[in-house]
Design an enzyme around this catalytic site. Sequence first.
Site, PDB file in Angstrom:
ATOM      1  N   HIS A   1       0.857  -1.188   0.000  1.00  0.00           N
ATOM      2  CA  HIS A   1       0.000   0.000   0.000  1.00  0.00           C
ATOM      3  C   HIS A   1       0.899   1.246   0.000  1.00  0.00           C
ATOM      4  O   HIS A   1       1.956   1.248   0.638  1.00  0.00           O
ATOM      5  CB  HIS A   1      -0.927  -0.001   1.223  1.00  0.00           C
TER       6      HIS A   1
ATOM      7  N   GLU B   1      -4.062   2.064  -7.401  1.00  0.00           N
ATOM      8  CA  GLU B   1      -4.423   3.192  -6.533  1.00  0.00           C
ATOM      9  C   GLU B   1      -3.504   4.377  -6.808  1.00  0.00           C
ATOM     10  O   GLU B   1      -2.424   4.472  -6.203  1.00  0.00           O
ATOM     11  CB  GLU B   1      -4.265   2.801  -5.059  1.00  0.00           C
TER      12      GLU B   1
HETATM   13  P1  PGA Z   1      -9.549   6.225   0.055  1.00  0.00           P
HETATM   14  O1  PGA Z   1      -8.343   5.206   0.329  1.00  0.00           O
HETATM   15  O2  PGA Z   1     -10.735   5.435  -0.402  1.00  0.00           O
HETATM   16  O3  PGA Z   1      -9.747   6.919   1.334  1.00  0.00           O
HETATM   17  O4  PGA Z   1      -9.062   7.151  -1.042  1.00  0.00           O
HETATM   18  C1  PGA Z   1      -8.113   4.123  -0.511  1.00  0.00           C
HETATM   19  C2  PGA Z   1      -6.856   3.408  -0.075  1.00  0.00           C
HETATM   20  O5  PGA Z   1      -5.860   4.076   0.288  1.00  0.00           O
HETATM   21  O6  PGA Z   1      -6.807   2.177  -0.061  1.00  0.00           O
END
Ligand code: PGA
Length: 247
Positions: free
Chosen positions: A91, A161
């Site tokens: 992540h 992401e």
């Molecule tokens: P968010 O986070 O939905 O708050 O943008 C997603 C993540 O970091 O997995």
Amino acid sequence: MLIVSNWKAYVEDVERAKALFTLAKRLSKKTKHQLVLAPSAPHLGLLAFRNKTKVAFAAQDLSVTLGGAKTGEVSAPTLEGLGVGYTLIGHSERRGMGETDEVVAEKARHALAHGITPILCVGERERDENAAYLATVRTQIRAVFEVLSQKERLMVVVAYEPIWAIGKSAAEALPSSELGEMVLYIRKVIGEFLPGKAPARSKVLYGGSVEPENIRELAAGSGIDGYLVGHASVEPDMYAQMVKAVS
Ligand code: PGA
């Protein structure tokens, strides 16, 4: 689809964690999608142990060690013993603390060796005109796929992401038109490691400001297999609205 809730460190109260699990159990009865919850490690231990519901659990991270004298680490066998099915790896909030591609790759190997599906998070810090962000994503995927066997590669879930879209609002998330291109690109990179039609079967998720307002639109025509949701997954109303919107 997979709808993965990344609770991050938002949920610090055990009653709140239990209430979110109760809500997920209720929602799981009315949806064909797989709901996955990723609580903090202590709450994961509490909720995932002997879980017999349709809701699955993920760790937010796992250790590169397999146990021993490693204070503070949560190893893959520990998660396996709890029956945890998934783990996030790489992540951006972990990478931001110094986690390298090599470490992420090692974590993928550990997870798979213990029957845990890694959800490999990839994504660029910013978009640039020269499309260097594509190279960033490719490097992150390659580092992991390179060290895995053919069979293991088939198991990996990739969560795209873009860091610039995390923790904002639906209006600032990646537009679904651009998401489709990125999903194709990710499958192309996976195709460097898997033969024939296999990359089309690999699961690709999107994360970064998924909210009730954009959850349906993100899936329309983009080819994603689900979502990794942060802040909106810990607000009961928003969470219920999101699951209902795509069910
Ligand atoms: P968010 O986070 O939905 O708050 O943008 C997603 C993540 O970091 O997995």
